[in-house]
Scaffold this active site. Sequence first.
Site, PDB file in Angstrom:
ATOM      1  N   ASP A 167      -1.232  -7.192  35.592  1.00 30.76           N
ATOM      2  CA  ASP A 167       0.193  -7.050  35.887  1.00 30.76           C
ATOM      3  C   ASP A 167       0.684  -8.355  36.501  1.00 30.76           C
ATOM      4  O   ASP A 167      -0.116  -9.191  36.929  1.00 30.76           O
ATOM      5  CB  ASP A 167       0.406  -5.887  36.879  1.00 30.76           C
ATOM      6  CG  ASP A 167       1.877  -5.661  37.202  1.00 30.76           C
ATOM      7  OD1 ASP A 167       2.706  -5.692  36.274  1.00 30.76           O
ATOM      8  OD2 ASP A 167       2.210  -5.483  38.387  1.00 30.76           O
ATOM      9  N   SER A 168       2.002  -8.482  36.614  1.00 29.84           N
ATOM     10  CA  SER A 168       2.570  -9.650  37.292  1.00 29.84           C
ATOM     11  C   SER A 168       2.261  -9.631  38.789  1.00 29.84           C
ATOM     12  O   SER A 168       2.372 -10.648  39.451  1.00 29.84           O
ATOM     13  CB  SER A 168       4.088  -9.645  37.115  1.00 29.84           C
ATOM     14  OG  SER A 168       4.617  -8.519  37.788  1.00 29.84           O
TER      15      SER A 168
ATOM     16  N   GLU B 202       7.068  -5.915  46.373  1.00 25.90           N
ATOM     17  CA  GLU B 202       5.987  -6.885  46.643  1.00 25.90           C
ATOM     18  C   GLU B 202       5.975  -7.283  48.125  1.00 25.90           C
ATOM     19  O   GLU B 202       4.944  -7.625  48.670  1.00 25.90           O
ATOM     20  CB  GLU B 202       6.141  -8.137  45.763  1.00 25.90           C
ATOM     21  CG  GLU B 202       5.833  -7.908  44.286  1.00 25.90           C
ATOM     22  CD  GLU B 202       4.337  -7.922  43.942  1.00 25.90           C
ATOM     23  OE1 GLU B 202       3.533  -8.475  44.713  1.00 25.90           O
ATOM     24  OE2 GLU B 202       3.975  -7.352  42.890  1.00 25.90           O
TER      25      GLU B 202
ATOM     26  N   CYS C 243       1.831  -3.562  32.647  1.00 22.62           N
ATOM     27  CA  CYS C 243       3.095  -4.230  32.974  1.00 22.62           C
ATOM     28  C   CYS C 243       4.030  -4.058  31.786  1.00 22.62           C
ATOM     29  O   CYS C 243       3.703  -4.480  30.669  1.00 22.62           O
ATOM     30  CB  CYS C 243       2.822  -5.717  33.225  1.00 22.62           C
ATOM     31  SG  CYS C 243       4.309  -6.692  33.484  1.00 22.62           S
TER      32      CYS C 243
ATOM     33  N   CYS D 245       8.727   0.330  34.694  1.00 21.63           N
ATOM     34  CA  CYS D 245       8.125  -0.818  35.375  1.00 21.63           C
ATOM     35  C   CYS D 245       7.032  -0.225  36.249  1.00 21.63           C
ATOM     36  O   CYS D 245       7.280   0.757  36.964  1.00 21.63           O
ATOM     37  CB  CYS D 245       9.166  -1.543  36.225  1.00 21.63           C
ATOM     38  SG  CYS D 245       8.431  -2.811  37.298  1.00 21.63           S
TER      39      CYS D 245
ATOM     40  N   HIS E  81       5.765  -1.170  38.879  1.00 28.42           N
ATOM     41  CA  HIS E  81       5.996  -1.227  40.328  1.00 28.42           C
ATOM     42  C   HIS E  81       6.749   0.018  40.823  1.00 28.42           C
ATOM     43  O   HIS E  81       6.647   0.382  41.989  1.00 28.42           O
ATOM     44  CB  HIS E  81       6.840  -2.448  40.702  1.00 28.42           C
ATOM     45  CG  HIS E  81       6.100  -3.748  40.742  1.00 28.42           C
ATOM     46  ND1 HIS E  81       5.632  -4.380  39.619  1.00 28.42           N
ATOM     47  CD2 HIS E  81       5.736  -4.528  41.798  1.00 28.42           C
ATOM     48  CE1 HIS E  81       5.041  -5.515  39.967  1.00 28.42           C
ATOM     49  NE2 HIS E  81       5.072  -5.622  41.280  1.00 28.42           N
TER      50      HIS E  81
HETATM   51  N1  DGL Z   1       5.210  -4.387  36.930  1.00 27.66           N
HETATM   52  C1  DGL Z   1       5.986  -5.050  35.980  1.00 27.66           C
HETATM   53  C2  DGL Z   1       6.513  -4.199  34.872  1.00 27.66           C
HETATM   54  O1  DGL Z   1       5.988  -3.140  34.626  1.00 27.66           O
HETATM   55  C3  DGL Z   1       6.717  -6.287  36.210  1.00 27.66           C
HETATM   56  C4  DGL Z   1       7.510  -6.616  37.297  1.00 27.66           C
HETATM   57  C5  DGL Z   1       7.967  -8.044  37.390  1.00 27.66           C
HETATM   58  O2  DGL Z   1       7.112  -8.902  37.572  1.00 27.66           O
HETATM   59  O3  DGL Z   1       9.166  -8.283  37.305  1.00 27.66           O
HETATM   60  O4  DGL Z   1       7.448  -4.581  34.213  1.00 27.66           O
END
Ligand code: DGL
Length: 271
Positions: free
Chosen positions: A10-11, A155, A73, A188, A190
């Site tokens: 993931d990012s 984050e 991600c 997402c 997150h």
């Molecule tokens: N967790 C990520 C996603 O599912 C990315 C979030 C990001 O880095 O902007 O898109």
Amino acid sequence: MDNRPIGFFDSGIGGLTSIPYMMRHLPNERIIFFGDTARTPYGSKSQDTIRQFAMQIGEFMAKKNVKMMVIACNTISATCIDDLRRQFPEIPVIGVISPTARVVAKKCNALDHIGILATRATVRSGAYIEMIKGKNPILKHLYSKACPAFVPLIEEGIIDNDIMDLTIKYYLDDFMRENEINTLVLGCTHYPLIGENIRRLYPDVRIISSSKEVVTAVQLELDDRQMLAGPNDGENIFYASDLSENFVNMIQRILGRDQEELNIRFKNLDL
Ligand code: DGL
């Protein structure tokens, strides 16, 4: 049977939200996780940059001899899953969008008003709407909303407080009312970390999470390829490109374990 690890990435910390489901449903599987915490968020970056970062992570995972890559991600899945598949043809690559779209297509009907919450890059790609409609053409009421401030706040660990609630309301109040949303897709990985806030603010809405749905796809694919792991004493390793205090805190919070029990390492991919 294949006891090699599965590479999740993931990012940042978002992809970690799939790991508890993995541990519960596929306890024999070993995981190598990489979170690009030094370069997060990806969602507001250009396609070329996201692709370049994703390829670096793919190389790292290939060197670790993973049996499968899971793009935990949505932003990377929406931007360059095909590039990753082309670059690593010998490794199955699973993204989060297709399994989530499958569940939406199955659970929802023509009367549902479905809101897809995601990063700017995911919304721009149109991948969710295209895939959901492709799997169930009767679904007509599909709306996307980019929520770019969520990831930086998450984050930073700004979750259980008014700032996060106000940010959610800033993005969602009008969106929910104007589009009469009754189903929200957390597009997402997150966003499950603020799932409780969203549930509390919009209690009557059904929530579908990409972090959870991808695990079913992993299980089916491994089973299909006869690559499920047997009992083994391999370890789970969690890499991040920046081992900030918050990364360590969040990983403990998500996995509910002490730092000493978790194998957390630094890996810089920005070479
Ligand atoms: N967790 C990520 C996603 O599912 C990315 C979030 C990001 O880095 O902007 O898109």
